[in-house]
Every structure is written in structure tokens, then in C-alpha cells.
Motif scaffolding. Structure first.
Motif, PDB file in Angstrom:
ATOM      1  N   TYR A 413      -6.162  -0.726 -12.704  1.00 50.28           N
ATOM      2  CA  TYR A 413      -4.786  -0.378 -13.049  1.00 50.28           C
ATOM      3  C   TYR A 413      -4.656   1.127 -13.253  1.00 50.28           C
ATOM      4  O   TYR A 413      -5.565   1.788 -13.763  1.00 50.28           O
ATOM      5  N   ALA A 414      -3.497   1.662 -12.881  1.00 52.86           N
ATOM      6  CA  ALA A 414      -3.239   3.095 -13.013  1.00 52.86           C
ATOM      7  C   ALA A 414      -2.016   3.324 -13.877  1.00 52.86           C
ATOM      8  O   ALA A 414      -0.954   2.736 -13.637  1.00 52.86           O
ATOM      9  N   VAL A 415      -2.169   4.190 -14.902  1.00 53.65           N
ATOM     10  CA  VAL A 415      -1.048   4.621 -15.726  1.00 53.65           C
ATOM     11  C   VAL A 415      -1.182   6.130 -15.938  1.00 53.65           C
ATOM     12  O   VAL A 415      -2.211   6.724 -15.625  1.00 53.65           O
ATOM     13  N   HIS A 416      -0.144   6.749 -16.466  1.00 50.33           N
ATOM     14  CA  HIS A 416      -0.161   8.181 -16.744  1.00 50.33           C
ATOM     15  C   HIS A 416      -0.648   8.459 -18.162  1.00 50.33           C
ATOM     16  O   HIS A 416      -0.311   7.727 -19.099  1.00 50.33           O
ATOM     17  N   ALA A 417      -1.415   9.525 -18.327  1.00 45.62           N
ATOM     18  CA  ALA A 417      -1.707  10.075 -19.643  1.00 45.62           C
ATOM     19  C   ALA A 417      -0.729  11.228 -19.862  1.00 45.62           C
ATOM     20  O   ALA A 417      -0.742  12.209 -19.119  1.00 45.62           O
TER      21      ALA A 417
END
Length: 447
Positions: A413-417
Motif C-alpha cells: 500500500y502507498a500513502v503520503h507522509a
């Protein structure tokens, strides 16, 4: 053109003759054209690409091997790039040769279909915003914002040179605006945010007669739906500044019309319809008041009648510097996103008015639902900002945000920091089936 003609007059593609080139090099004090470029030896072309010749089947196999090296991640990413399902009819129609291979539609007698679609695209944006004039396509949201800043210098009687933008503004958009502002000598300043929205009181203190334009966004880069836009509009009116609002067509189907809160210009990325996530490839939306018609950058498609009294479409207004005298041009934009605008119009037409509203409502309810589930996870708080959200929201994590991002990537899964302990999560109908597994993954990495 014969070889002898080229040697004395140049060619249509390289118009400088050898004599002209030699004269320019002499004036510059260099021996050859290569001396004008500083190309490191490590990347300079030495005449050999070093690529072995392959047949078609071998090339396909090699390409597939390289593509398998990419991470296969389910993306809960947003911040300006949104993945909505694009119906197959958009691909099927937009890839017809008369659309896909078309250049700028200068010849209306052979481009009526394309011109009509662009006219419909403009009409949709006018209806969604309540403003009178829509450009028939620009590069992307960032350059549309830059064009709005330069527009503010042409349509107001004040001599202001300050552009006020929200503190929460995507870095890339801010950088492009700075580039646009440099030429006319504008300064870009940030005003504070209050719980994800514009701090109207702080904005009012910053604003004075030197302000040329105030920019606000709804939803913001953090997904917060602004509830105080009328207050921003009042501040701009008090100082005769331009009020520029950033949004997108899906959000505008549900939120209050920009014209109703005093917006003078609406910019954004219209490619949330018709393209899906394109990793930087967008469609600049630019809509403004009819009184600014002749100051709009780029081009406008208009409706008229042909010699047989039939409705016909044409490029009515072209204010780019390659079309008119440079000193009268409103912009040096050199191309347009007409094919992308065509896809956006097709997608919007396929959805229809109610379908567009349904999609927008889902962007609110889906974000609310996912935030509620994440808020139940130990070590997470969601959403950080108290307000309605559209597609995306910020999550506070007890663990370092970067570590959480890396652990999630390992789980697919990819999310923004966003900050040291802030994550940003975006969800649409495309990621709906993955939400449950995503919450489980977040619960594992947030401990």
C-alpha cells in the motif's frame, strides 16, 4: 529544395545557413556549436546507444521483464492526482483518429466534432462554477494558477504586487507560481491556516492595497472542504483584489458554486475526469468572469453559424503570443490539452448531471467512512482536521510517518507522509475493494 539551395538559404527546419551560423559563433567567440553546451562526458552521446538489436517478440519479452520490477502497490495517494474509474467509452471514442491525431483545431471546416466537444467542455465548467467564460484547456492546475496571477495584473486598477496563497499548498504548485510571478515582479506570500481552512482573520490582517490576488482552495490539498470562502471573498473585495479559487469538476458538482462566494477566477485540474491517475499529466482548468473575456490566456471555442445558417464552432479568441502581436498577448502558453479536455467532457457527459453528483457524494462518504475506521486503530487519529473532507484526509500516527509509509509499502500500500507524524490517505471508488485490507495493514504498522 536542392542541396545547393540549402547551403545558401538554410532549410525550412534549420533556417540558418552555414554563413549565418559562422557569424553568430564568431560574435559569441566560440569555435563550434558544441561549445555552447556543457554536457558531461558521462552522459554525452558518443554515437552508440549500447542497445542490442532485438526482434519484436524479444523486445516485448524484455519490456515485460523490466515492468515486473515495478512495485505493485495499491495507491491511497492524492494531493492533486486522483484515480476515478474512466469508462471504456471514453477510451473508445477519444482514440478515434479524427480526435487522437488532431493538432490545434485551426481549420473549423474539418474539426467541427472536436470543436463542439471543446465547446461542451467549456459549457460544463461554466455551469459548475457559475462564471461566464472558460478557457478550452491549459497545461495543468499549477500553470493555471500562475496565469491567474498574471491576469490579476491586467484586470484590476490597483497597483498591487502581492499574491497571497494558503500555507497548505502543494510544493510543486507553489514553485510554478513563483516562476510565473518572477517576470512581472510579483511577490508570493503565505497566509495561515486554521484547522485545515483559511484563517480569515489572519488573512484580513495581511491584506492591504498592495494585494493583487488571494488564492484559496476547496477541497484543500489536505482534502478539507472550505466553509469560510465567503469570508475570503469579502477580504478580497475590501481591497479590490482578485479572488482565485482552486477546485476540480467532481468537487464542484457538490460544493457551492464559486460565483456565489465571490470568486473571480477558478483554476484546478479537470483531469480528475477522463484520465485517472497520470502521475503529473493533467488538464488545467481556467474559468473567469465574462468581463475578463479578452484577458483570458490561451484560446476559446465559440458557436456561430456557417454560410448555410447551420450552427458551427470555431476558435473565437486566441490571445497567445504566436497568434497576435507579442505586446498584446495575454500569455505565452504554446500548446493546449485539447485531447485531455475532450476526454474530460466525454466522461462528464457519460456520467450526466446526477451521476456526477453521485460520484461527488461518494467522495465525501467514502473518505468519512475510511477515516472513522482508521480512527478506531490504536496509535492513529483520523481525521486530524475537524470538518468535511473530500476524497482525502490527514491521519496522525504515534509512529514516525516515514516508517509507517515504508512498512505499508512492504505490505502493498502507498500513502503520503506529510509531516513527521502526519500521513495523508486518499480513497475513491477505485480503491473501495481494498479498504478493509488497508485498515488491517494500518493496524499492523501503527503499533
Amino acid at each position: 529544395m536542392s542541396e545547393s539551395d540549402v547551403s545558401t538559404t538554410g532549410s525550412p527546419y534549420a533556417p540558418h545557413t552555414p554563413a549565418e551560423t559562422a557569424a553568430m559563433l564568431e560574435a559569441l567567440g566560440v569555435d563550434d556549436v558544441e561549445a555552447l553546451f556543457d554536457v558531461p562526458d558521462a552522459v554525452a552521446f558518443d554515437g552508440d546507444f549500447g542497445i542490442d538489436a532485438r526482434g519484436e517478440r524479444e523486445t516485448r519479452r524484455e519490456a515485460a521483464r523490466l515492468l515486473r520490477r515495478n512495485d505493485d502497490l495499491t495507491e491511497f495517494l492524492g494531493r492533486g492526482h486522483y484515480d476515478h474509474y474512466v469508462p471504456s467509452v471514453v477510451d473508445d471514442l477519444s482514440k478515434r483518429s479524427e480526435f487522437l491525431t488532431s493538432y490545434t483545431q485551426y481549420q473549423p471546416e474539418i474539426a467541427q466534432g472536436f470543436l463542439q466537444t471543446l465547446f461542451e467542455y467549456q459549457s460544463m465548467l461554466v455551469e459548475l462554477t457559475g462564471l461566464g467564460v472558460a478557457n478550452c484547456s491549459m497545461y495543468d492546475a499549477a500553470t493555471a494558477l500562475g496565469e491567474a496571477a498574471t491576469l490579476s495584473q491586467r484586470v484590476r486598477s490597483v497597483s498591487g504586487d502581492r499574491i497571497l496563497v494558503p500555507e497548505h499548498l502543494r510544493d510543486g504548485k507553489h514553485a510554478v507560481l513563483e516562476n510565473y510571478a518572477d517576470g512581472p515582479g510579483l511577490s508570493v506570500e503565505s497566509y495561515p491556516m486554521d484547522d485545515g481552512q483559511a484563517d480569515v482573520a489572519a488573512l484580513a490582517e495581511m491584506a492591504d492595497e498592495d494585494v493583487a490576488m488571494v488564492y484559496a482552495e476547496t477541497p484543500s490539498v489536505r482534502g478539507v472542504v472550505a466553509e469560510n470562502l465567503a469570508g475570503v471573498g469579502d477580504v478580497t473585495d475590501d481591497h479590490d483584489a482578485l479572488f482565485c479559487l482552486g477546485s476540480d469538476p467532481v468537487a464542484l458538482a457538490l460544493l457551492e458554486r464559486p460565483a456565489d462566494v465571490g470568486a473571480d477566477v477558478v483554476v484546478g485540474d479537470a483531469a480528475s475526469l477522463g484520465i485517472g491517475t497520470a502521475y503529473g499529466f493533467g488538464l488545467g482548468m481556467f474559468v473567469t468572469r465574462e468581463e475578463y473575456l479578452r484577458q483570458v490566456p490561451g484560446r476559446l471555442v465559440g458557436a456561430s453559424e456557417d454560410a448555410n445558417d447551420r450552427r458551427a464552432y470555431t476558435l473565437t479568441l486566441q490571445t497567445r503570443e504566436q497568434h497576435i502581436r507579442k505586446e498584446r498577448a495575454t500569455s505565452n502558453i504554446c500548446t493546449n490539452q485539447a485531447w485531455v479536455a475532450l476526454r474530460t467532457a466525454m466522461h462528464a457527459a457519460w456520467l450526466g448531471p446526477q451521476g456526477l453528483v453521485d460520484l461527488a457524494e461518494e467522495c465525501v462518504t467514502r473518505a468519512e467512512g475510511l477515516a472513522t475506521r482508521l480512527d478506531e486503530v490504536v496509535g492513529l487519529q483520523a481525521p486530524v482536521h475537524d470538518g468535511h473532507h473530500f476524497r482525502e484526509f490527514v491521519v496522525r500516527t504515534d509512529q514516525p510517518a516515514r516508517a509507517v509509509v515504508e512498512d505499508l509499502a512492504a505490505r502493498g500500500y502507498a500513502v503520503h507522509a506529510v509531516d513527521e507524524h502526519l500521513l495523508q490517505v486518499c480513497t475513491t471508488e477505485v480503491t473501495a475493494d481494498e479498504e478493509a485490507a488497508f485498515v488491517e495493514a494500518m493496524a499492523e504498522v501503527a503499533r
